[in-house]
Design an enzyme around this catalytic site. Structure first.
Site, mmCIF file in Angstrom:
data_model
loop_
_atom_site.group_PDB
_atom_site.id
_atom_site.type_symbol
_atom_site.label_atom_id
_atom_site.label_comp_id
_atom_site.label_asym_id
_atom_site.label_seq_id
_atom_site.Cartn_x
_atom_site.Cartn_y
_atom_site.Cartn_z
ATOM 1 N N ARG A 55 0.769 -0.958 0.205
ATOM 2 C CA ARG A 55 0.043 -0.052 -0.011
ATOM 3 C C ARG A 55 0.950 1.174 -0.024
ATOM 4 N NH1 ARG A 55 -1.730 2.585 4.577
ATOM 5 N NH2 ARG A 55 -1.684 0.568 5.559
ATOM 6 N N TYR A 98 -13.956 16.464 -16.955
ATOM 7 C CA TYR A 98 -14.417 15.219 -16.901
ATOM 8 C C TYR A 98 -15.596 15.116 -16.089
ATOM 9 C CZ TYR A 98 -14.524 10.257 -16.149
ATOM 10 O OH TYR A 98 -15.109 8.841 -16.011
ATOM 11 N N ASP A 111 -4.637 18.359 -15.476
ATOM 12 C CA ASP A 111 -5.274 17.127 -15.997
ATOM 13 C C ASP A 111 -4.863 16.912 -17.471
ATOM 14 O OD1 ASP A 111 -6.269 14.866 -17.083
ATOM 15 O OD2 ASP A 111 -8.271 14.839 -15.755
ATOM 16 N N LYS A 124 -5.928 5.573 -20.126
ATOM 17 C CA LYS A 124 -6.383 5.979 -21.470
ATOM 18 C C LYS A 124 -5.081 5.446 -22.248
ATOM 19 C CE LYS A 124 -10.437 7.115 -19.859
ATOM 20 N NZ LYS A 124 -10.387 7.235 -18.248
#
Length: 396
Positions: A59, A112, A184, A209
Site C-alpha cells: 500500500r 471530465y 489534467d 487512457k
C-alpha cells in the site's frame, strides 16, 4: 499422529528468494508481494527515514508502480511522480491531500464528468468550496477566484467538447494569485504538452487512457513540482488506500513502449475522420482542434503545435437520443463504450454516460445535446473506420 518434527527434510517448504544469475530478464518481472522483509530493525528505520531504498508494505509502494512512475516522469520531465488506482484517484488525492475545510478550488467548467461531480457534490462535505469557470477565458477564471482560493484545476483540452484552455494565461494567473495550478493532461499527453515544464504546479493523468492504451488497466498518475506537496498527496493516497495493482502497472509499462507510435497513427486517423465527418450531410458540426473551424484552433496550435490528438466530437443534425441510438446500433463494429485511448476506436455518448449526472440544461450550456458523440480514434485502417461511420450514419 506426527507433530511434524520428525518429518523428512523438504516436506516443509520455506519461502526463498529467486536465484539470481549473470543474466537479467529483458521484460520487467511482476512483483505481486504485498509485504517485504527487512533484515533488521535498523534497516527498517533507514527505509522509513529515507536513508535506504526498500519496500515494506505494498500500500505504501511497490517496484512495479515505482518503475512505471519513473517512466512517466521521464515523459513529463517530472520527479517523484506517483501511480494510483485510477485517474480519479489521482484527481481526488491531489485535491484532498492539499486542501482542507475553508479552502476554495476553481475548476474548468468542462472537466471530465466525474471531476465535475467531485466539484459539485462531494467536496462540500469536506468543507471545501468550489466554483467553475470557462478555462478558455482567463478573465472568467480570474473572476472566480476568492481570497480563500488555494487551487485551480483545468484540462488542457476539455472532455468531451474539446475546448482548449488558455494555458499561458491561466499559468500567469495562478502565479500572480499564489494558488496551486493542477492540470489534467490526459487528453493532451506529454507528446503535446508538459504542464510542469510550462509552469504549472501539478500534472495528472488517467494512465488508463492513451499512456497504457489497451483498455486493460485502470491507473492514475500525479506529479508535483514542490516535494512537500508531493509528499502530502502521497500520504493521503497511502492512508486511504489508493493502491495500484502490480499486474496493472506492468501492463501499463508495456503499453508505454508503443505509446508514441500509437499516438501518431491515432492522431492522423482523427484528422482524416474529422474532415470526412465535416462533409457528411447528416452531421451538424465537428469539433477537432486541428481543424481551422474549431473555435480554439489558434489557441490549440500555440499550445500543442501540430499534436492535436486523437479525440473528435461531432453532433448529428437530428440531435435526438433516438437518432443517436439508431446510429449506435447500425455500427456494431464501433464499440459503444465510455472510454478513450484504446488501440481501437470507441464511440461515446456523453449525455447517457460521462455527463448523465448533469441536467439537460446543464449539458446544453456545455454544448452537449442528445445527438452529441465523442470519438476516441484508434489505429485501424482509416478507410475501414470511415466505412463503419458511413454505415452508422446511414441509419440516422
Amino acid at each position: 499422529m506426527s507433530d511434524g518434527r520428525n518429518e523428512k527434510p523438504g516436506t516443509l517448504v520455506r519461502r526463498m528468494p529467486l536465484r539470481e544469475g549473470v543474466s537479467r530478464p529483458v521484460v520487467t518481472p511482476i512483483q505481486p508481494s504485498v509485504v517485504y522483509a527487512s533484515p533488521s530493525i535498523a534497516t527498517l528505520h533507514s527505509q522509513y527515514e529515507g536513508r535506504a531504498h526498500g519496500y515494506t508494505y505494498a500500500r505504501e509502494g511497490h517496484p512495479n508502480a515505482d518503475l512505471l512512475a519513473r517512466k512517466i516522469d521521464m515523459l513529463e520531465e517530472a520527479e517523484g511522480g506517483l501511480i494510483l488506482g485510477s485517474g480519479m484517484a489521482a484527481v481526488s488525492a491531489t485535491i484532498l491531500g492539499l486542501l482542507g475545510a475553508g479552502d476554495h478550488i476553481v475548476g474548468g467548467n468542462q472537466l471530465y464528468g466525474r471531476s465535475l461531480r467531485l466539484m459539485h457534490q462531494d467536496l462540500a462535505r469536506f468543507g471545501i468550496a468550489t466554483s467553475v469557470a470557462d478555462p478558455t477565458d482567463v478573465d472568467a477564471m480570474r473572476a472566480a477566484l476568492r481570497p480563500e482560493t488555494k487551487m485551480i484545476l483545468v484540462e488542457v483540452i476539455s472532455n468531451p467538447t474539446l475546448r482548449v484552455a488558455d494555458m499561458a494565461g491561466i499559468i500567469a494567473l495562478a502565479q500572480e494569485a499564489g494558488v496551486i495550478l493542477a492540470v489534467d493532461n490526459t487528453f493532451t499527453t506529454p507528446v503535446a504538452y508538459k504542464p510542469l515544464v510550462e509552469g504549472a504546479d501539478i500534472t495528472i493523468h488517467s494512465v488508463t487512457k492513451l499512456l497504457a492504451g489497451h483498455s486493460d488497466v485502470t491507473l492514475g498518475y500525479v506529479a508535483a513540482r514542490d516535494p512537500a506537496q508531493m509528499k502530502a498527496i502521497y500520504d493521503f493516497a497511502v492512508t486511504v488506500g489508493m493502491t495500484p495493482a502490480p499486474n496493472e502497472c506492468w501492463l501499463a509499462e508495456r503499453g508505454l513502449y508503443t505509446f508514441p507510435l500509437r499516438f501518431e497513427k491515432a492522431q492522423a486517423n482523427a484528422a482524416g475522420l474529422a474532415d470526412w465527418l465535416a462533409d457528411h450531410p447528416k452531421v451538424a458540426r465537428v469539433l477537432y482542434p486541428g481543424r481551422s473551424d474549431h473555435p480554439d484552433h489558434a489557441m490549440a496550435a500555440s499550445i500543442v503545435g501540430q499534436a492535436f490528438g486523437n479525440m473528435v466530437s461531432f453532433e448529428l443534425k437530428d440531435a435526438t437520443e433516438a437518432a443517436a441510438d439508431r446510429m449506435v446500433q447500425a455500427a456494431p463494429d464501433l464499440p459503444f463504450a465510455p472510454t478513450l485511448g484504446d488501440v481501437g476506436t470507441t464511440l461515446s455518448h456523453p449525455a447517457s454516460s460521462s455527463h448523465r449526472g448533469l441536467t439537460a440544461e446543464g449539458r446544453a450550456a456545455l454544448g452537449i445535446s442528445d445527438g452529441f458523440f465523442r470519438v476516441s480514434v484508434g489505429i485501424e485502417d482509416l478507410d475501414l473506420l470511415i466505412a463503419d461511420f458511413e454505415g452508422g450514419l446511414a441509419a440516422v
